[in-house]
Design a protein around this motif. Structure first.
Motif, mmCIF file in Angstrom:
data_model
loop_
_atom_site.group_PDB
_atom_site.id
_atom_site.type_symbol
_atom_site.label_atom_id
_atom_site.label_comp_id
_atom_site.label_asym_id
_atom_site.label_seq_id
_atom_site.Cartn_x
_atom_site.Cartn_y
_atom_site.Cartn_z
ATOM 1 N N GLN A 6 0.738 -1.250 0.069
ATOM 2 C CA GLN A 6 -0.036 -0.101 0.068
ATOM 3 C C GLN A 6 0.993 1.406 -0.127
ATOM 4 O O GLN A 6 1.245 1.652 1.069
ATOM 5 C CB GLN A 6 -0.955 -0.016 1.273
ATOM 6 N N PRO A 7 1.524 1.690 -1.145
ATOM 7 C CA PRO A 7 2.505 2.621 -1.151
ATOM 8 C C PRO A 7 2.295 3.786 -0.298
ATOM 9 O O PRO A 7 0.989 4.345 -0.434
ATOM 10 C CB PRO A 7 2.808 2.694 -2.754
ATOM 11 N N PRO A 8 3.262 4.284 0.228
ATOM 12 C CA PRO A 8 4.472 3.851 0.418
ATOM 13 C C PRO A 8 4.846 3.004 1.603
ATOM 14 O O PRO A 8 5.818 3.108 2.262
ATOM 15 C CB PRO A 8 5.469 4.839 0.425
ATOM 16 N N GLN A 9 3.922 1.776 1.517
ATOM 17 C CA GLN A 9 4.046 1.110 2.857
ATOM 18 C C GLN A 9 3.654 -0.577 2.488
ATOM 19 O O GLN A 9 2.751 -0.786 1.621
ATOM 20 C CB GLN A 9 3.016 1.363 3.970
ATOM 21 N N LEU A 10 4.324 -1.302 3.305
ATOM 22 C CA LEU A 10 3.891 -2.907 3.198
ATOM 23 C C LEU A 10 3.169 -3.074 4.527
ATOM 24 O O LEU A 10 3.739 -2.709 5.724
ATOM 25 C CB LEU A 10 5.235 -3.752 3.158
ATOM 26 N N ARG A 11 2.216 -3.807 4.518
ATOM 27 C CA ARG A 11 1.306 -4.351 5.757
ATOM 28 C C ARG A 11 0.765 -5.578 5.705
ATOM 29 O O ARG A 11 0.329 -5.858 4.713
ATOM 30 C CB ARG A 11 0.064 -3.064 5.754
ATOM 31 N N CYS A 12 0.859 -6.181 6.716
ATOM 32 C CA CYS A 12 0.226 -7.452 6.943
ATOM 33 C C CYS A 12 -0.999 -7.382 7.422
ATOM 34 O O CYS A 12 -1.483 -6.345 8.237
ATOM 35 C CB CYS A 12 1.252 -8.700 7.680
ATOM 36 N N SER A 13 -1.702 -8.664 7.685
ATOM 37 C CA SER A 13 -3.065 -8.691 8.344
ATOM 38 C C SER A 13 -3.129 -8.606 9.908
ATOM 39 O O SER A 13 -4.185 -8.174 10.254
ATOM 40 C CB SER A 13 -3.826 -10.079 7.786
ATOM 41 N N ASN A 14 -1.831 -8.562 10.472
ATOM 42 C CA ASN A 14 -1.630 -8.369 11.693
ATOM 43 C C ASN A 14 -1.163 -7.095 12.252
ATOM 44 O O ASN A 14 -0.822 -6.703 13.311
ATOM 45 C CB ASN A 14 -0.553 -9.510 12.346
ATOM 46 N N GLY A 15 -1.193 -6.078 11.195
ATOM 47 C CA GLY A 15 -1.038 -4.611 11.530
ATOM 48 C C GLY A 15 0.334 -4.327 11.674
ATOM 49 O O GLY A 15 0.799 -3.245 11.832
ATOM 50 N N HIS A 16 1.391 -5.264 11.231
ATOM 51 C CA HIS A 16 2.681 -4.912 11.120
ATOM 52 C C HIS A 16 2.895 -4.124 9.814
ATOM 53 O O HIS A 16 2.562 -4.629 8.865
ATOM 54 C CB HIS A 16 3.654 -6.055 11.211
#
Length: 278
Positions: free
Chosen positions: A16-26
């Motif tokens: 999700q530019p400019p970010q990487l995000r996982c389902s656990n919120g990291h």
């Protein structure tokens, strides 16, 4: 290009530019140079792991002189031959990519050969990866540990490991069954002339990467690349020295002797191998 895995929980990372995000919120922010830093602080063995800025700059300056271009071409020829005919994009990881010289050249060579390539370069040195971002804007660059790659299991078609530390189990885990490992390591005569200036006693190496990999990989092909080249000025000699671990072990007299050299003829001696994931 494949999804990355969260280094904390191993869940898939959505971009999700400019970010990487996982389902656990990291979440992980993209650096302004374009790379992703997925090396967790608690997994670092030092404050600034991997090659420092001076070593990265020396390596880049030396490689840009072209002395290792014939070696790079041989590697790219092996890659192109082995990966030809793939029906989908080839997921290729250059593990221990350094400042990206070999990575960028292999990306260009494979594209020129008509191979659809999705290249990821990974190194533990943030200084090296920052420099690699300037080599290619289409490759994905990661700061991460090769021993704990932020990749899903069985997600890679191929790994290149050029002059870097062997990690048999993590590499096997990241490769698809039948995936390929391309390996390069120094032969006995590699830079022998430089080493003779540094060490009083040069002992034969007992390093045998193929035996260390035999539990997970079968050997498909092996060859040696050997040729001579000349460094014709003192600055080039010092640049080569600065990019090698030998520079950390120099006695004062050896350093003075090398500084006085105006020319140095050298031997390149490198072993290449193609292995297949069992």
């Amino acid at each position: 290009m494949m999804q990355l895995a969260c280094p904390l929980c191993r869940q898939p990372l959505d971009e999700q530019p400019p970010q990487l995000r996982c389902s656990n919120g990291h979440s992980y922010d993209q650096a302004r140079q374009g790379y992703w830093n997925l090396l967790l602080v608690q997994r670092k063995r030092s404050l600034d792991p991997g090659d420092n800025t001076a070593m990265v700059q020396a390596r880049r300056a030396f490689l840009d002189q072209g002395h290792y271009a014939p070696l790079s071409d041989q590697i790219n020829g092996l890659l192109s031959q082995a990966l030809a005919g793939q029906s989908t994009a080839v997921e290729l990881l250059d593990l221990g990519c350094g400042e990206g010289y070999y990575s960028a050249r292999m990306e260009q060579a494979l594209q020129s050969a008509g191979i659809d390539i999705a290249l990821t370069g990974l190194d533990i040195s943030k200084h090296a990866v920052r420099a690699a971002c300037q080599r290619s804007r289409t490759a994905r660059w990661l700061v991460a540990s090769g021993a704990d790659m932020p990749l899903p299991p069985a997600s890679l078609d191929a790994i290149t490991l050029l002059f870097s530390r062997l990690m048999p189990e993590p590499m096997a885990k990241a490769l698809k069954p039948g995936g390929l490992l391309f390996l390069a390591w120094p032969g006995e005569q590699h830079l022998i002339e430089l080493r003779r200036h540094i060490y009083a006693d040069i002992r034969p190496s007992d390093y045998d990467p193929l035996s260390q990999l035999s539990e997970y990989f079968s050997l498909e092909q092996q060859q040696a690349v050997q040729y001579r080249f000349t460094l014709s000025d003192s600055d080039s000699i010092q640049t080569l020295l600065g990019m090698t671990p030998h520079s950390q072990r120099l006695a004062a007299q050896a350093r003075a002797d090398l500084a006085a050299l105006a020319q140095l003829e050298l031997t390149l001696d490198v072993n290449l191998a193609v292995l297949k994931r069992l």
